[in-house]
Every structure is written in C-alpha cells, then in structure tokens.
Write a protein that holds these residues in place. Structure first.
Motif, PDB file in Angstrom:
ATOM      1  N   LYS A  62      -4.785  -0.548 -11.435  1.00 13.60           N
ATOM      2  CA  LYS A  62      -5.763   0.534 -11.542  1.00 13.60           C
ATOM      3  C   LYS A  62      -5.146   1.887 -11.207  1.00 13.60           C
ATOM      4  N   SER A  63      -4.418   1.970 -10.097  1.00 16.63           N
ATOM      5  CA  SER A  63      -3.838   3.253  -9.694  1.00 16.63           C
ATOM      6  C   SER A  63      -2.691   3.658 -10.616  1.00 16.63           C
ATOM      7  N   ASP A  70      -3.537   5.648 -13.763  1.00 13.34           N
ATOM      8  CA  ASP A  70      -3.733   7.087 -13.576  1.00 13.34           C
ATOM      9  C   ASP A  70      -2.430   7.793 -13.204  1.00 13.34           C
ATOM     10  N   ASP A  89      -2.345  -9.235 -10.977  1.00 12.05           N
ATOM     11  CA  ASP A  89      -3.201  -8.502 -11.904  1.00 12.05           C
ATOM     12  C   ASP A  89      -2.354  -7.982 -13.072  1.00 12.05           C
ATOM     13  N   THR A  97      -0.585  -5.297 -13.426  1.00 13.71           N
ATOM     14  CA  THR A  97       0.350  -4.232 -13.029  1.00 13.71           C
ATOM     15  C   THR A  97       1.490  -4.081 -14.031  1.00 13.71           C
ATOM     16  N   GLU A 144      -5.721   4.094  -3.612  1.00  7.68           N
ATOM     17  CA  GLU A 144      -6.607   3.304  -4.459  1.00  7.68           C
ATOM     18  C   GLU A 144      -6.480   1.843  -4.051  1.00  7.68           C
TER      19      GLU A 144
END
Length: 278
Positions: free
Chosen positions: A14-15, A18, A41, A43, A194
């Motif tokens: 997730k981080s 961004d 995940d 990544t 995050e």
C-alpha cells in the motif's frame, strides 16, 4: 556518479504504491531497488509495476539483512536508503545529496522529537543518542534513522558488522565514527507510517540497548569498561574505609575492578585491529 536507491520492504504494498511514483518523478536515481523481505502481500508486484528492480529474500530475514542484500546488488557509487512505510519524504533526497557533495561520506536524515512514532520511542531514541554521543565524543542527533545517503565503497567495508535486524543504522553510524569518516545530519520531518510497525517495543528496545553496548565495545571499549572498573574500585574503597578491615569482600571488589579494566584494555587492542585497514 551513479545513485542507487535501496528500499527494504515487508508487506508494504500500500505505501509503496504511493512512494515509488514520487521517487521516480524526481528522476534522480539511476536505479531503484526494492528488497522484498519475504512479504505475504503484493509488495513485489507493486514495486515491479512501478519500475523498481525487485530483489527477493526467500523468507523474512530482517531489515538489516535486506539492507545488506540491496547493497550487494546495487550498482551505484552512492547508496541512498529509505524506509518503505511512507515516513520518509522523497522531496528530502536532493537535500541529502547536496549535503553529501559538501565532502561527507554519509549524511543522515535526523528526525525531530515531534517526528518520533511515539513518546516512548522518542525517549528511547534520546537515550540511545546520548549514549552514542558519549561513546564517540561527537553529537549523535539520530542514531536509528533509516533515511541516509552514503558512499558505496565506504558502506560495504562494514557489511560484515551489520546485524540482520532493525538496528543496522546504529551499527553503521558507530562504525563510521570509529573509522574516522565524516558524517553529517540533516533535519527532516518524518511522516506517520502506513500500516502496522514491525518493531516490537519491549523486545526490540532491549535488543537495541544490547546492540548499543555491543557496538560501544567495537567503537571504544574503555569508555564502557573504565566507568564499571572505577565503580567497583570506589565500592571496594568505600567498603574498606567503612569497616577499616581488608576482608575477602574487599579483595574480591578490588580484584574485580582490576579484571574489568584489563578486559577493557584487551578489547581496545582488538578493536584497533578490526579497523587497521581504514
């Protein structure tokens, strides 16, 4: 000179979604390496889709192990390390590089107390910084910051010293001081991370403290052993003056004081041998 940007990551999809576009938008790094430390995940997929070169650890090996793996694979003359959790602002990268060009071997992004993740972490880091400052005789503003830029040749000299856990910044900072390399700190503002932190406060706090003492013995052992030796000597002297008799306890305390001091002397010589080529 070529710049390699290295990001150790575990379950940070997730981080990274961004962070990576913001890094590539700067167009400063010749390569961006994301070291996937056994993530469960997406990544690796997110990093690859963004254009990063992904290096895989087959299982969770630790933040320090990911850093070392990235440093071994990096092709740049300059290495820039930053966390994958979104706390470090890519906009600070040009400032770090500009400071490095002033003649330093490593520049560290130093967080203010307000940027610490919690009050406890801030107080703990303050203690670490104070102890490291005592050991090195130099002001250490942020011993545990993972946001730093360093000359690759100098960094790789100390790969064998770096632990596999979260404390690689502690070790590399103290090693650079011991080797006489020029360091500089640049104030930064760290954002809120995050996701969930991988650091366990109690377990990793004790581990950090042990590592500081371990690194202290690598840096300047007498600064650790001499106060302990003096403490035993004063205790022995006080006990003798209080009883005015030289008892077995007095002998034990005086002997302990002498042995601790001698161990410090031997450790100091061993430390000098470790850095003989620097």
């Amino acid at each position: 000179m070529r710049l390699s940007l290295i990001i150790p990551a575990r379950n940070e999809a997730k981080s990274l979604a961004d962070l990576l576009p913001r890094i590539f938008a700067l167009n400063l790094a010749d390569e961006v390496l994301v070291v996937n430390d056994g993530s469960s995940d997406d990544t690796a997929q997110v990093a690859k889709a963004a254009g990063a070169r992904v290096i895989h650890n087959p299982y969770r090996m630790g933040n320090g192990a990911a850093i070392k793996n990235g440093a071994r694979h990096a092709q740049g003359d300059i290495l820039l390390f930053m966390d994958a959790d979104g706390q470090h602002d890519p906009a600070d990268i040009p400032r770090l590089l500009a400071r490095l060009d002033e003649g330093f071997e490593m520049v560290i992004g130093a967080r203010s107390f307000a940027s610490q993740a919690s009050l406890g972490r801030g107080l703990a880091n303050g203690i670490y910084n104070g102890l490291a400052s005592y050991m090195t005789g130099q002001r250490v503003e942020d011993l545990t910051s993972g946001f730093r830029v360093v000359r690759a040749e100098k960094f790789r000299q100390f790969l064998y010293l770096l632990p596999n856990g979260f404390s690689y910044p502690t070790t590399i900072t103290m090693a650079f001081f011991r080797a006489g390399y020029a360091l500089s700190y640049l104030p930064i503002v760290a954002g809120k991370r995050e996701g969930k932190s991988h650091i366990q406060p109690l377990k990793d706090g004790v581990r950090f403290l042990l590592i500081i003492f371990r690194v202290g013995t690598l840096y300047s052992p007498l600064k650790l052993f001499a106060p302990v030796s003096l403490g035993f000597f004063l205790l022995a002297l006080g006990y003798f003056l209080a009883t005015w008799r030289f008892t077995n306890m007095s002998a034990l305390l005086f002997t302990t004081s002498m042995l601790v001091f001698l161990i410090g002397l031997v450790s100091e010589q061993i430390t000098a041998l470790m850095y003989k080529d620097d």
